[in-house]
Design a protein around this motif. Structure first.
Motif, PDB file in Angstrom:
ATOM      1  N   ASP A 283      14.567 -59.353  13.119  1.00  0.00           N
ATOM      2  CA  ASP A 283      16.031 -59.337  13.162  1.00  0.00           C
ATOM      3  C   ASP A 283      16.551 -57.941  12.822  1.00  0.00           C
ATOM      4  O   ASP A 283      17.540 -57.489  13.376  1.00  0.00           O
ATOM      5  CB  ASP A 283      16.599 -60.350  12.164  1.00  0.00           C
ATOM      6  CG  ASP A 283      16.243 -61.772  12.542  1.00  0.00           C
ATOM      7  OD1 ASP A 283      16.591 -62.199  13.656  1.00  0.00           O
ATOM      8  OD2 ASP A 283      15.589 -62.454  11.722  1.00  0.00           O
ATOM      9  N   GLY A 284      15.883 -57.295  11.878  1.00  0.00           N
ATOM     10  CA  GLY A 284      16.314 -55.961  11.459  1.00  0.00           C
ATOM     11  C   GLY A 284      15.136 -55.009  11.357  1.00  0.00           C
ATOM     12  O   GLY A 284      13.993 -55.428  11.171  1.00  0.00           O
ATOM     13  N   TRP A 285      15.429 -53.729  11.462  1.00  0.00           N
ATOM     14  CA  TRP A 285      14.378 -52.700  11.457  1.00  0.00           C
ATOM     15  C   TRP A 285      14.872 -51.502  10.684  1.00  0.00           C
ATOM     16  O   TRP A 285      15.912 -50.929  11.013  1.00  0.00           O
ATOM     17  CB  TRP A 285      14.039 -52.326  12.896  1.00  0.00           C
ATOM     18  CG  TRP A 285      12.868 -51.392  13.107  1.00  0.00           C
ATOM     19  CD1 TRP A 285      12.895 -50.169  13.723  1.00  0.00           C
ATOM     20  CD2 TRP A 285      11.498 -51.619  12.744  1.00  0.00           C
ATOM     21  NE1 TRP A 285      11.648 -49.626  13.773  1.00  0.00           N
ATOM     22  CE2 TRP A 285      10.756 -50.497  13.177  1.00  0.00           C
ATOM     23  CE3 TRP A 285      10.836 -52.660  12.095  1.00  0.00           C
ATOM     24  CZ2 TRP A 285       9.385 -50.375  12.978  1.00  0.00           C
ATOM     25  CZ3 TRP A 285       9.468 -52.544  11.893  1.00  0.00           C
ATOM     26  CH2 TRP A 285       8.763 -51.422  12.336  1.00  0.00           C
ATOM     27  N   LEU A 286      14.123 -51.162   9.644  1.00  0.00           N
ATOM     28  CA  LEU A 286      14.466 -49.997   8.834  1.00  0.00           C
ATOM     29  C   LEU A 286      13.639 -48.815   9.285  1.00  0.00           C
ATOM     30  O   LEU A 286      12.402 -48.888   9.284  1.00  0.00           O
ATOM     31  CB  LEU A 286      14.155 -50.266   7.356  1.00  0.00           C
ATOM     32  CG  LEU A 286      15.154 -51.030   6.505  1.00  0.00           C
ATOM     33  CD1 LEU A 286      14.644 -51.084   5.052  1.00  0.00           C
ATOM     34  CD2 LEU A 286      16.534 -50.367   6.536  1.00  0.00           C
ATOM     35  N   VAL A 287      14.330 -47.735   9.666  1.00  0.00           N
ATOM     36  CA  VAL A 287      13.599 -46.523  10.028  1.00  0.00           C
ATOM     37  C   VAL A 287      13.960 -45.420   9.047  1.00  0.00           C
ATOM     38  O   VAL A 287      14.903 -45.548   8.260  1.00  0.00           O
ATOM     39  CB  VAL A 287      13.927 -46.055  11.470  1.00  0.00           C
ATOM     40  CG1 VAL A 287      13.606 -47.151  12.474  1.00  0.00           C
ATOM     41  CG2 VAL A 287      15.390 -45.616  11.583  1.00  0.00           C
ATOM     42  N   ASP A 288      13.202 -44.357   9.087  1.00  0.00           N
ATOM     43  CA  ASP A 288      13.485 -43.230   8.212  1.00  0.00           C
ATOM     44  C   ASP A 288      14.739 -42.500   8.696  1.00  0.00           C
ATOM     45  O   ASP A 288      15.060 -42.511   9.899  1.00  0.00           O
ATOM     46  CB  ASP A 288      12.290 -42.267   8.218  1.00  0.00           C
ATOM     47  CG  ASP A 288      12.448 -41.156   7.186  1.00  0.00           C
ATOM     48  OD1 ASP A 288      12.572 -41.492   5.990  1.00  0.00           O
ATOM     49  OD2 ASP A 288      12.473 -39.976   7.580  1.00  0.00           O
ATOM     50  N   THR A 289      15.427 -41.859   7.778  1.00  0.00           N
ATOM     51  CA  THR A 289      16.634 -41.112   8.156  1.00  0.00           C
ATOM     52  C   THR A 289      16.328 -40.065   9.225  1.00  0.00           C
ATOM     53  O   THR A 289      17.143 -39.812  10.110  1.00  0.00           O
ATOM     54  CB  THR A 289      17.256 -40.425   6.918  1.00  0.00           C
ATOM     55  OG1 THR A 289      16.193 -39.880   6.121  1.00  0.00           O
ATOM     56  CG2 THR A 289      18.027 -41.417   6.071  1.00  0.00           C
ATOM     57  N   GLY A 290      15.122 -39.535   9.183  1.00  0.00           N
ATOM     58  CA  GLY A 290      14.727 -38.551  10.192  1.00  0.00           C
ATOM     59  C   GLY A 290      14.527 -39.164  11.575  1.00  0.00           C
ATOM     60  O   GLY A 290      14.412 -38.449  12.569  1.00  0.00           O
ATOM     61  N   ASP A 291      14.439 -40.495  11.614  1.00  0.00           N
ATOM     62  CA  ASP A 291      14.249 -41.177  12.895  1.00  0.00           C
ATOM     63  C   ASP A 291      15.514 -41.913  13.336  1.00  0.00           C
ATOM     64  O   ASP A 291      15.446 -42.822  14.184  1.00  0.00           O
ATOM     65  CB  ASP A 291      13.095 -42.191  12.789  1.00  0.00           C
ATOM     66  CG  ASP A 291      11.725 -41.519  12.768  1.00  0.00           C
ATOM     67  OD1 ASP A 291      11.574 -40.478  13.454  1.00  0.00           O
ATOM     68  OD2 ASP A 291      10.833 -42.026  12.072  1.00  0.00           O
ATOM     69  N   ALA A 292      16.661 -41.513  12.764  1.00  0.00           N
ATOM     70  CA  ALA A 292      17.904 -42.254  13.021  1.00  0.00           C
ATOM     71  C   ALA A 292      18.185 -42.377  14.515  1.00  0.00           C
ATOM     72  O   ALA A 292      18.694 -43.408  14.986  1.00  0.00           O
ATOM     73  CB  ALA A 292      19.081 -41.589  12.305  1.00  0.00           C
ATOM     74  N   GLN A 293      17.829 -41.331  15.278  1.00  0.00           N
ATOM     75  CA  GLN A 293      18.091 -41.389  16.720  1.00  0.00           C
ATOM     76  C   GLN A 293      17.300 -42.504  17.407  1.00  0.00           C
ATOM     77  O   GLN A 293      17.672 -42.985  18.471  1.00  0.00           O
ATOM     78  CB  GLN A 293      17.799 -40.032  17.385  1.00  0.00           C
ATOM     79  CG  GLN A 293      16.339 -39.700  17.640  1.00  0.00           C
ATOM     80  CD  GLN A 293      15.553 -39.384  16.364  1.00  0.00           C
ATOM     81  OE1 GLN A 293      16.126 -39.322  15.266  1.00  0.00           O
ATOM     82  NE2 GLN A 293      14.262 -39.197  16.481  1.00  0.00           N
ATOM     83  N   ASP A 294      16.203 -42.951  16.731  1.00  0.00           N
ATOM     84  CA  ASP A 294      15.377 -44.016  17.286  1.00  0.00           C
ATOM     85  C   ASP A 294      16.118 -45.350  17.316  1.00  0.00           C
ATOM     86  O   ASP A 294      15.737 -46.255  18.074  1.00  0.00           O
ATOM     87  CB  ASP A 294      14.105 -44.179  16.441  1.00  0.00           C
ATOM     88  CG  ASP A 294      12.852 -43.758  17.214  1.00  0.00           C
ATOM     89  OD1 ASP A 294      12.976 -42.821  18.029  1.00  0.00           O
ATOM     90  OD2 ASP A 294      11.799 -44.370  17.001  1.00  0.00           O
ATOM     91  N   LEU A 295      17.146 -45.454  16.472  1.00  0.00           N
ATOM     92  CA  LEU A 295      17.862 -46.734  16.384  1.00  0.00           C
ATOM     93  C   LEU A 295      18.495 -47.110  17.722  1.00  0.00           C
ATOM     94  O   LEU A 295      18.652 -48.288  18.043  1.00  0.00           O
ATOM     95  CB  LEU A 295      18.936 -46.675  15.290  1.00  0.00           C
ATOM     96  CG  LEU A 295      18.399 -46.518  13.850  1.00  0.00           C
ATOM     97  CD1 LEU A 295      19.557 -46.383  12.863  1.00  0.00           C
ATOM     98  CD2 LEU A 295      17.510 -47.699  13.480  1.00  0.00           C
ATOM     99  N   ASP A 296      18.848 -46.074  18.507  1.00  0.00           N
ATOM    100  CA  ASP A 296      19.450 -46.342  19.814  1.00  0.00           C
ATOM    101  C   ASP A 296      18.475 -47.049  20.755  1.00  0.00           C
ATOM    102  O   ASP A 296      18.884 -47.684  21.722  1.00  0.00           O
ATOM    103  CB  ASP A 296      19.876 -45.022  20.483  1.00  0.00           C
ATOM    104  CG  ASP A 296      20.854 -44.259  19.602  1.00  0.00           C
ATOM    105  OD1 ASP A 296      21.515 -44.914  18.758  1.00  0.00           O
ATOM    106  OD2 ASP A 296      20.939 -43.027  19.744  1.00  0.00           O
ATOM    107  N   ARG A 297      17.203 -46.892  20.479  1.00  0.00           N
ATOM    108  CA  ARG A 297      16.197 -47.431  21.391  1.00  0.00           C
ATOM    109  C   ARG A 297      15.856 -48.889  21.093  1.00  0.00           C
ATOM    110  O   ARG A 297      15.054 -49.486  21.798  1.00  0.00           O
ATOM    111  CB  ARG A 297      14.920 -46.590  21.304  1.00  0.00           C
ATOM    112  CG  ARG A 297      15.172 -45.110  21.586  1.00  0.00           C
ATOM    113  CD  ARG A 297      13.980 -44.264  21.160  1.00  0.00           C
ATOM    114  NE  ARG A 297      12.808 -44.552  21.965  1.00  0.00           N
ATOM    115  CZ  ARG A 297      12.394 -43.807  22.995  1.00  0.00           C
ATOM    116  NH1 ARG A 297      13.062 -42.723  23.341  1.00  0.00           N
ATOM    117  NH2 ARG A 297      11.326 -44.138  23.663  1.00  0.00           N
TER     118      ARG A 297
END
Lengths: 333, 333
Positions: A283-297
């Motif tokens: 349901d949710g996915w935590l990524v590193d702040t350095g990977d914030a752009q990955d959230l769009d994917r």
């Protein structure tokens, strides 16, 4: 709140310890469902590296420099085994740790399940969580190698420790998986949970061996029924990425991802876990702040970027708190 | 000369070490056939107290003050087992000794016989003799108790170590004896021998569990075929009395003799072993000089009185030399 966490050994131990400590005033009941794919029988002793790493971490007796095993270890017995020319030069059985294996083996021989033996071992310490093996059956992960100088199949631990991920691996195999079931404790923890977390453990050989991991080159089926139990659970499922900016948080997740054919990228791991709304887990996915752009994917999965590196106690506890807080926002929907 | 010795643990280890050292210039080939009745599985580990006591004695690493176990022991693991509330408070598994159990258990799990595992373990040291278990099968000695506060049956080691021979014992039982055979190595050592010696070990629970011991109150059948192999052997058989002036040389032979109903007297032990000419085992019988009058009571067995007490290395070697010399006089007949 009841929280169920799927975890591997070293990173999992660190994460669940931080989770317990960060939320100790909140009255959460934490169940840790541990990977058993690294387990093996050596010299008649049942060895469970992930269960032990987690237990030692929670008990505060882990060797923090290594991240596994006991502090203040000695090698009296390993020295003897060498002298007898038995044992595995690549796998040292330390003295205090051996006592855990001997005690567990005795319990298993007396008819205990692995769940029951784990509970009895953990009762020695106030570990503050319920520690549960994903299955009471043996489901060892083996690795197929194509290096002509190596055996065709080696146990995961031999591949990990002796070969350090080498030997030209092409696939993982879960020995005994078709005869295995989730442990009763794992199923109960999942159905009772108000929040389910996938720790930032190795997504292939720690989480994947429990819940399945479908790569493009090879797939792990996971323990039959466990993935469906998570999918059917009322609680939201939050995954914590084990990949920070294209590299594993620790261990060799990148090597394992390469074997199964999943790019070493946070969003690709999330895609392989799958969105719950699309037949997957998350349901949710935590990524590193350095990977914030990955959230769009991400597709069908809510994302959030936070500092993922558990470099010390404070950052680990901050991450654990973020995971819980994020999960609560998902539960409210 | 080829010599085969039947031996139990502590006294046996001392005797065969003295035999080896006393005759080291004579080019004898010594085979030691060891009692396996004390063996047990504890916590998944195969423990062979007599084989290990003999091996450690021959290797020069035995704790001489105790007479068994390794020198310079530590209890790191036993402390952990206590903390886990498992294990046997009456039976401490010391660290270095545990390595032997772990190594042996690994070999057995890999398909080795106990004979082969024993050979492999002993090859670590130049023990100078061939050490052979009486059988490759498990033939544990259990004790039936009539003390209402104790279990009806306990393993010999529990009776010996925890109860120190108490609990109102009434009989010994050899668990698994009907499914056992002599080891191939034992049969070969017996048929090849030019002299066979029964060490001054416990005649009931060390020698009797191998070769049988027919008391008036209870009998041990011994390992099927082993007694007949000795009776059929071309070599003379010399027994060394484990009783000196009505008391055991060491251990609790008197308690064991009471259980089976044999008087605690050198000549009575010889009578129960039996004269070979009358269907028994013995051609010769060595008694202590203080028991010289007992020699008159022997029927069909040649006797000799020598100092039996192995109080130090010199007296032990003198006794071993006497046994060999006595055996040679019997062989010449």
């Amino acid at each position: 709140m009841k929280i169920a966490v799927f975890a591997g050994g070293v990173g999992g131990g660190r994460f669940v310890t931080a989770l317990r400590d960060a939320t100790s005033n909140d009255g959460h009941e934490i169940s840790v469902i541990a990977n058993i794919g690294d387990d093996m029988w050596l010299s008649g002793l049942k060895i469970c590296p992930d269960l032990d790493s987690i237990m030692y971490a929670l008990a505060g007796v882990v060797d923090t420099s290594r991240g596994w095993g006991r502090r203040n270890e000695t090698n009296r017995i390993a020295g003897e085994l060498d002298a007898y020319e038995v044992g595995w030069p690549w796998f040292t059985l330390h003295d205090l740790d051996l006592a855990t294996h001997i005690a567990r083996t005795g319990m298993l021989h007396a008819g205990s399940t692995l769940s029951s033996a784990t509970r009895q071992l953990a009762s020695r310490w106030p570990i503050g969580v319920t520690l549960i093996p994903a299955s009471d059956q043996s489901v060892e992960t083996w690795v197929r190698l194509t290096d002509p100088n190596e055996p065709e199949y080696v146990h995961f631990e031999e591949w990990w420790v002796r070969l350090r991920g080498g030997g030209s691996p092409v696939s993982f195999h879960q020995k005994g998986v078709h005869f295995s079931n989730p442990s009763a404790g794992a199923l109960r923890a999942i159905s009772d949970a108000e929040l389910i977390i996938l720790a930032p453990s190795n997504p292939v050989v720690s989480i994947g061996t429990m819940l399945g991991f479908g790569g493009t080159k090879c797939s792990l089926s996971g323990i039959p029924g466990l993935r469906n139990a998570v999918r059917a659970a009322p609680a939201p499922v939050v995954g914590v990425s084990p990949i920070i900016q294209g590299a594993p948080v620790r261990g060799m997740a990148d090597v394992c991802l390469n074997v199964v054919g999943t790019p070493v990228r946070s969003s690709e791991v999330a895609k392989t876990y799958g969105a719950r709304s699309e037949g997957g887990l998350l349901d949710g996915w935590l990524v590193d702040t350095g990977d914030a752009q990955d959230l769009d994917r991400l597709s069908g999965v809510s994302g959030r970027a936070v500092p993922l590196l558990m470099s010390n106690r404070e950052t680990a506890e901050a991450l654990a708190s973020e995971a819980v807080e994020f999960g609560l926002t998902l539960a409210d929907r």
